[in-house]
Scaffold this active site. Structure first.
Site, PDB file in Angstrom:
ATOM      1  CE  LYS A 276      -3.750  -2.193   2.633  1.00 16.19           C
ATOM      2  NZ  LYS A 276      -4.820  -2.058   1.620  1.00 16.19           N
ATOM      3  NE  ARG A 350     -10.403 -10.117  -2.965  1.00 19.36           N
ATOM      4  CZ  ARG A 350     -10.598  -9.163  -3.881  1.00 19.36           C
ATOM      5  NH1 ARG A 350     -10.712  -9.498  -5.164  1.00 19.36           N
ATOM      6  NH2 ARG A 350     -10.681  -7.902  -3.515  1.00 19.36           N
TER       7      ARG A 350
END
Length: 497
Positions: A276, A350
């Site tokens: 990030k 996920r």
């Protein structure tokens, strides 16, 4: 904290007394009209001068200056009686408690019947009162050497002509909802160096012990035996071992019709090798808000004991970078046996949810709701006030939608089409691709999870935009919101197969 009484005595003394004020003629009636006489018409004068208004959420403080045994009167504007909703009432109470927060006195009385309408009875008003008090006055005091906490109201006297036991029960339920939401807020606000996967597991164990839940912490060695390749891959770069937290509440005689609540528990997310940016990485301690929501809901379930069976499953790990961390282009094998091409290590939520959902199904879950700070895409689509929802089952979604409307935690459904499913299956070397592009990113995350829900009725809740707020509201400060705690608990309580 709450004492319920039928009527106020002429000798009653209170530091403050709270009255609801609707737009109506005459503005003052009943006991308030008598107080107005005691105050020599001061209330009428204030109203005429525009200082005492019945408009929604307008709070007016009136000092009695020794003319009454109550030292202060607080008038809460409620607008037109026929327009008032439960959510607006809860926010009005929240505004009130933030107004009196920090007062040097700690006792207040509430004239509950002045807050009721044809649609909102005394029990509803009581629930709104106690829930709003706890939500609105929540504080995360942090870790400064010099810390100050605001003084809070410690004693409420609630006056009502309604059934005392019913009002007491509603005050209790509202307080349970408020406390559990605040507990989730505190978990999310806690820095990741103080809330590792192990610490989160310890919290869940203590919660389970308190309420007599069955529990199990699946450790890394057992994960390896079970083939949880997706969860283990995300954990590869960490020095902190992963935990799969499993909490079981059995509210029926037999273990059937089990509701599975699955919460994403990434205690810190660097993004892995798909790292990030410096601005995006700040605040990633909150990436376990889904886990906090599930644990908060389990606290409410433990207090209220609904006649349902609930299985909470929380995959907990951080997503770190090291020489052992998983990488883009890796292919991993999930617990279900499905292989996954990793094209983005920052699409890790996920992955851990996939194994957790498979585990929940193997443990008997017949319905699945997963809660996760899954995608930035949901913020682009829906902003920061609405949770994104995706599903494979209309009936299950409708029940959850009703619960969210009741709690004021709004959600909006996004579609999952066959084209979306084709995109997550579009890998030349594996069954699935964990991140097939930015277009429809929130939908892609859900479409990936749908491959693991399979035929099990399932709803996915993406709370990336709603789990944290940068602005205070009538029901809490900036920071973690505890979103979906109350919705999940309400859904469980009302669920019908």
């Amino acid at each position: 904290m709450f004492t319920v009484m039928q009527e106020i005595s002429s000798n009653a003394r209170h530091e403050a007394i709270v009255v609801g004020l609707f737009e109506k003629e005459p503005l003052f009636s009943g006991i308030v009209a008598k107080w107005n006489e005691q105050l020599n018409g001061q209330l009428t004068e204030l109203a005429n001068e525009g200082d005492l208004l019945p408009k929604k959420k307008h709070i007016t403080k009136v000092h009695t200056l020794g003319q009454m045994k109550m030292k202060r009167l607080y008038f809460v504007g409620l607008g037109k009686e026929e327009e008032l909703t439960f959510e607006q009432l809860r926010e009005a109470f929240g505004k009130l408690f933030q107004t009196i927060k920090g007062a040097t006195w700690s006792e207040v009385a509430v004239m509950l019947d002045t807050f009721t309408t044809e649609r909102i009875d005394a029990s509803d008003a009581a629930h709104a009162l106690s829930e709003a008090f706890l939500l609105a006055t929540y504080e995360f005091v942090g870790y400064k050497q010099k810390r100050t906490e605001s003084k809070k109201i410690e004693q409420f006297t609630v006056y009502t002509t309604a059934d005392e036991k019913e009002v007491e029960a509603s005050l209790f339920v509202g307080s349970v909802y408020g406390r559990a939401t605040n507990a989730a807020r505190t978990l999310v606000n806690t820095p990741s160096n103080l809330l590792s996967a192990a610490a989160l597991a310890n919290y869940a164990v203590e919660l389970a012990k308190k309420y007599g839940f069955e529990y199990k912490i699946v450790e890394k060695e057992e994960m390896e035996k079970l083939g949880m390749g997706a969860l283990l891959a995300v954990n590869q770069g960490s020095v902190e071992p992963p935990k799969l937290i499993v909490v079981k509440y059995q509210g029926k005689e037999t273990w059937e019709d089990v509701i599975g609540l699955v919460g994403k528990g990434v205690t810190f997310d660097t993004g892995g090798y798909s790292i990030k940016p410096k601005d995006g990485i700040v605040g990633m301690k909150t990436d376990m808000a889904g886990a906090a929501a599930v644990l908060g809901a389990m606290e409410i379930i433990g207090e209220l004991r609904p006649e349902q069976n609930v299985l909470a499953v929380i995959p907990a790990t951080d997503n770190m970078i090291s020489g052992r961390a998983f990488k883009p282009d890796d292919v991993i094998t999930s617990m279900s046996g499905k292989t996954i091409e990793v094209t983005n290590t920052d699409a890790e939520g996920r992955l851990i949810l996939a194994d957790a959902m498979t585990y929940a199904k193997q443990q008997g879950a017949k319905y699945l709701i997963d809660v996760a700070t899954l995608t930035g895409g949901v913020i682009i689509a829906l902003g920061v006030h609405t949770t994104g929802a995706m599903t494979n089952d209309e009936a299950l979604f409708e029940q959850l939608l009703e619960a969210s409307a009741e709690t004021g935690e709004f959600m909006w459904r996004l579609p999952i089409t066959e084209k979306d499913k084709e995109r997550v299956r579009n890998s030349p070397i594996a069954d699935l691709n964990n991140s097939p592009g930015r277009e429809g990113h929130a939908i892609m995350g859900a479409a990936f999870l749908a491959e693991f829900a399979e035929d099990t009725p399932w709803v996915h809740l993406d709370i990336a935009g709603t789990s944290v707020t940068t602005k205070p509201s009538d029901l809490g400060p900036a920071g973690a919101t505890g979103v979906m705690v109350r919705t999940l608990a309400t859904f469980v309580e009302r669920f019908e197969k």
